[in-house]
Structure formats: structure tokens, C-alpha cells
Design an enzyme around this catalytic site. Sequence first.
Site, PDB file in Angstrom:
ATOM      1  N   GLU A  44     -21.787  10.529 -16.803  1.00  0.00           N
ATOM      2  CA  GLU A  44     -22.791  10.679 -15.383  1.00  0.00           C
ATOM      3  C   GLU A  44     -23.880   9.755 -15.254  1.00  0.00           C
ATOM      4  O   GLU A  44     -24.725   9.669 -16.355  1.00  0.00           O
ATOM      5  CB  GLU A  44     -23.269  12.097 -15.096  1.00  0.00           C
ATOM      6  N   ASP A 118     -30.037   7.616  -6.383  1.00  0.00           N
ATOM      7  CA  ASP A 118     -31.479   7.408  -5.385  1.00  0.00           C
ATOM      8  C   ASP A 118     -30.799   6.367  -4.190  1.00  0.00           C
ATOM      9  O   ASP A 118     -30.208   5.376  -4.550  1.00  0.00           O
ATOM     10  CB  ASP A 118     -32.270   6.690  -6.342  1.00  0.00           C
ATOM     11  N   LYS A 122     -34.901   0.344   1.250  1.00  0.00           N
ATOM     12  CA  LYS A 122     -35.181  -0.881   1.797  1.00  0.00           C
ATOM     13  C   LYS A 122     -33.994  -1.877   1.323  1.00  0.00           C
ATOM     14  O   LYS A 122     -33.625  -1.878   0.201  1.00  0.00           O
ATOM     15  CB  LYS A 122     -36.676  -1.400   1.016  1.00  0.00           C
ATOM     16  N   ASP A 154     -26.045  13.356  -0.142  1.00  0.00           N
ATOM     17  CA  ASP A 154     -26.087  13.992   1.235  1.00  0.00           C
ATOM     18  C   ASP A 154     -26.658  12.775   2.006  1.00  0.00           C
ATOM     19  O   ASP A 154     -26.881  13.160   3.381  1.00  0.00           O
ATOM     20  CB  ASP A 154     -27.521  15.177   0.995  1.00  0.00           C
ATOM     21  N   THR A 192     -24.913  20.019  -8.522  1.00  0.00           N
ATOM     22  CA  THR A 192     -25.749  19.484  -9.207  1.00  0.00           C
ATOM     23  C   THR A 192     -27.205  20.094  -8.762  1.00  0.00           C
ATOM     24  O   THR A 192     -27.047  20.959  -7.663  1.00  0.00           O
ATOM     25  CB  THR A 192     -26.104  17.980  -8.891  1.00  0.00           C
ATOM     26  N   GLU A 193     -28.267  19.917  -9.496  1.00  0.00           N
ATOM     27  CA  GLU A 193     -29.487  20.422  -9.005  1.00  0.00           C
ATOM     28  C   GLU A 193     -29.705  20.171  -7.305  1.00  0.00           C
ATOM     29  O   GLU A 193     -30.035  20.902  -6.771  1.00  0.00           O
ATOM     30  CB  GLU A 193     -30.680  19.955  -9.884  1.00  0.00           C
ATOM     31  N   TYR A 194     -29.632  18.533  -7.267  1.00  0.00           N
ATOM     32  CA  TYR A 194     -29.885  18.218  -5.783  1.00  0.00           C
ATOM     33  C   TYR A 194     -29.147  18.825  -4.901  1.00  0.00           C
ATOM     34  O   TYR A 194     -29.498  19.275  -3.718  1.00  0.00           O
ATOM     35  CB  TYR A 194     -29.922  16.662  -5.811  1.00  0.00           C
ATOM     36  N   GLU A 195     -27.704  19.027  -5.215  1.00  0.00           N
ATOM     37  CA  GLU A 195     -26.766  19.284  -4.354  1.00  0.00           C
ATOM     38  C   GLU A 195     -27.121  20.750  -3.896  1.00  0.00           C
ATOM     39  O   GLU A 195     -26.987  21.261  -2.834  1.00  0.00           O
ATOM     40  CB  GLU A 195     -25.489  19.351  -5.036  1.00  0.00           C
TER      41      GLU A 195
HETATM   42  N1  SAM Z   1     -27.663  13.698 -10.288  1.00  0.00           N
HETATM   43  C1  SAM Z   1     -28.787  14.495 -10.499  1.00  0.00           C
HETATM   44  C2  SAM Z   1     -28.435  15.563  -9.291  1.00  0.00           C
HETATM   45  O1  SAM Z   1     -27.812  15.350  -8.598  1.00  0.00           O
HETATM   46  O2  SAM Z   1     -29.329  16.514  -9.378  1.00  0.00           O
HETATM   47  C3  SAM Z   1     -30.193  13.944 -10.048  1.00  0.00           C
HETATM   48  C4  SAM Z   1     -30.097  13.047  -8.987  1.00  0.00           C
HETATM   49  S1  SAM Z   1     -31.648  12.305  -8.710  1.00  0.00           S
HETATM   50  C5  SAM Z   1     -32.022  11.891  -6.764  1.00  0.00           C
HETATM   51  C6  SAM Z   1     -31.094  10.474  -9.336  1.00  0.00           C
HETATM   52  C7  SAM Z   1     -31.382  10.406 -10.928  1.00  0.00           C
HETATM   53  O3  SAM Z   1     -30.899   9.105 -11.003  1.00  0.00           O
HETATM   54  C8  SAM Z   1     -32.785  10.328 -11.110  1.00  0.00           C
HETATM   55  O4  SAM Z   1     -33.165  11.299 -12.034  1.00  0.00           O
HETATM   56  C9  SAM Z   1     -33.320   8.751 -11.600  1.00  0.00           C
HETATM   57  O5  SAM Z   1     -34.183   8.800 -12.544  1.00  0.00           O
HETATM   58  C10 SAM Z   1     -31.737   8.561 -11.985  1.00  0.00           C
HETATM   59  N2  SAM Z   1     -31.510   6.954 -12.087  1.00  0.00           N
HETATM   60  C11 SAM Z   1     -31.507   6.265 -10.860  1.00  0.00           C
HETATM   61  N3  SAM Z   1     -31.245   4.911 -11.255  1.00  0.00           N
HETATM   62  C12 SAM Z   1     -30.972   4.988 -12.531  1.00  0.00           C
HETATM   63  C13 SAM Z   1     -30.412   3.992 -13.354  1.00  0.00           C
HETATM   64  N4  SAM Z   1     -30.368   2.769 -12.927  1.00  0.00           N
HETATM   65  N5  SAM Z   1     -30.216   4.319 -14.743  1.00  0.00           N
HETATM   66  C14 SAM Z   1     -30.343   5.680 -15.091  1.00  0.00           C
HETATM   67  N6  SAM Z   1     -30.752   6.611 -14.332  1.00  0.00           N
HETATM   68  C15 SAM Z   1     -30.905   6.197 -13.006  1.00  0.00           C
END
Ligand code: SAM
Length: 212
Positions: A44, A118, A122, A154, A192-195
Site C-alpha cells: 500500500e 492526496d 493544482k 472519494d 481505511t481510516e479516510y474511507e
Molecule cells: N491510505 C490512508 C487512508 O485511506 O486512510 C491515508 C490517506 S491520506 C489522504 C494519504 C497518505 O499518503 C498520507 O499519509 C501521505 O503522507 C501519504 N503519501 C502521499 N504521497 C506519498 C508518497 N509519494 N510516498 C509515500 N506516502 C505518500
Amino acid sequence: MRLRNIPGAKEEMLVNPYVIRDPETRKGSWKQEVFGNGRPLYVEIGCGKGRFLCQMAEEHPEVSFIGIEKFSSVLLRALQKRAAMEADNLFFLRFDAEGLTEIFGPGEVDRIYLNFSDPWPKDRHWKRRLTSTEFLKRYDAVLAPEGAIEFKTDNEGLFDFSVESVKEYGWQIPVLTRDLYHSPYAEGNVLTEYEDRFATLGKPIFKMIIRR
Ligand code: SAM
């Protein structure tokens, strides 16, 4: 998900038994040497606080799992969950996935999960989106021939961008839904947490599975 800096988080990465340090030195040897069993390897990227992977690892002892997360303060939460588990099939890397090809060899990864990545809204940041063609190229270099990428979000804008990006790269989307919970793919879905947050608000969840 950028948490405020948690004091001691970086130091914990240096000693925690579930964090693999210097992952570049493990390239090509994850299945046989790190996990020592040759089982399929599922990764993941952006695992955040680790809820999804911890549940997956418990439900699938026949698979080896790696969680990759950029920020120590976020990963710390995943490590706290991991410490309460019996499983021997889950490790984490504090690593930026931009360097994916430095840590996995060709065909070494059997599945990649991108959960609620994420959005980088932009235009000028498109290359940072984990479903951009820049990242698909990296996945192409490490994914097994029959491997798959599973993506949930989402964010409709990110989803539409991702569909275009996959098409541009010339890969297939055998599974696509714009409302996961009211689709045939809802069964067995691991949150997931976000989900969990979005599901509670009743927001539709978008999902696709990508293959070569
Ligand atoms: N997957 C988890 C969830 O669904 O609950 C977390 C979602 S959170 C919006 C996105 C996570 O991806 C963040 O913790 C961020 O630090 C990590 N992330 C973003 N770009 C990344 C990268 N290039 N390499 C490693 N982690 C990354």
C-alpha cells in the site's frame, strides 16, 4: 494527511521492529529474505495510519504486506496498531514512493493499493498524484506481469484524472465503479481510516482496478 510533528516519531522509525530501514538494500529479496517464504507481495502506497493494512494482514496470512508512508508522525499511528498484532506478514517503510524503483526489483510486487491518495488539485502538481503517468511508469517497473493496482477515492476529480491517466498509459481498467457500496464489488471491502470518515458522511466511494 499531515499530522503535526509528533516528538520522537523520527527516532521511533530508527528502532521500531516493524520498520524496514535502508529498503534499497532489500531490492529483489523481499519475498525470499525479508519475509522468507516466497508468498505474494502486496504494497500500500500512502498507508497513513495503517488501518487497512493491519486488517488485510490479519485476514490474509498467505500474503506478505508492506506499507509505505512518507511521514513519520503518521506512520507512528500505524506502528501502534501493528504492535498489538500477532501477524508476521506486515512491515512498514518510512519512504517517499517516488523512489519505488530503488527498493523493488522488476516484477517483485504482486499488487499495489492506492487508498484515498492526496489529490494535489493544482495542475502544476499533477506529477505528484499517485495515479499520474509518472507513477504508473514506476509501478510498471516493479509490478508482476499479472499484477494489479487497486485504487479507491472519494475525490471525483482525482478519479477522472486517474481514468484518463491509465488510458494514456495504455493499461486496462477491468473494474470501475463510481459508487462502491452500491456495486457488486462492495463485498469484502476493507475500510481505511479516510474511507470510514467519508462512508459515515454518506459520500460515494470511487474504485477501480488497473491491469496491464
Ligand atoms: N491510505 C490512508 C487512508 O485511506 O486512510 C491515508 C490517506 S491520506 C489522504 C494519504 C497518505 O499518503 C498520507 O499519509 C501521505 O503522507 C501519504 N503519501 C502521499 N504521497 C506519498 C508518497 N509519494 N510516498 C509515500 N506516502 C505518500
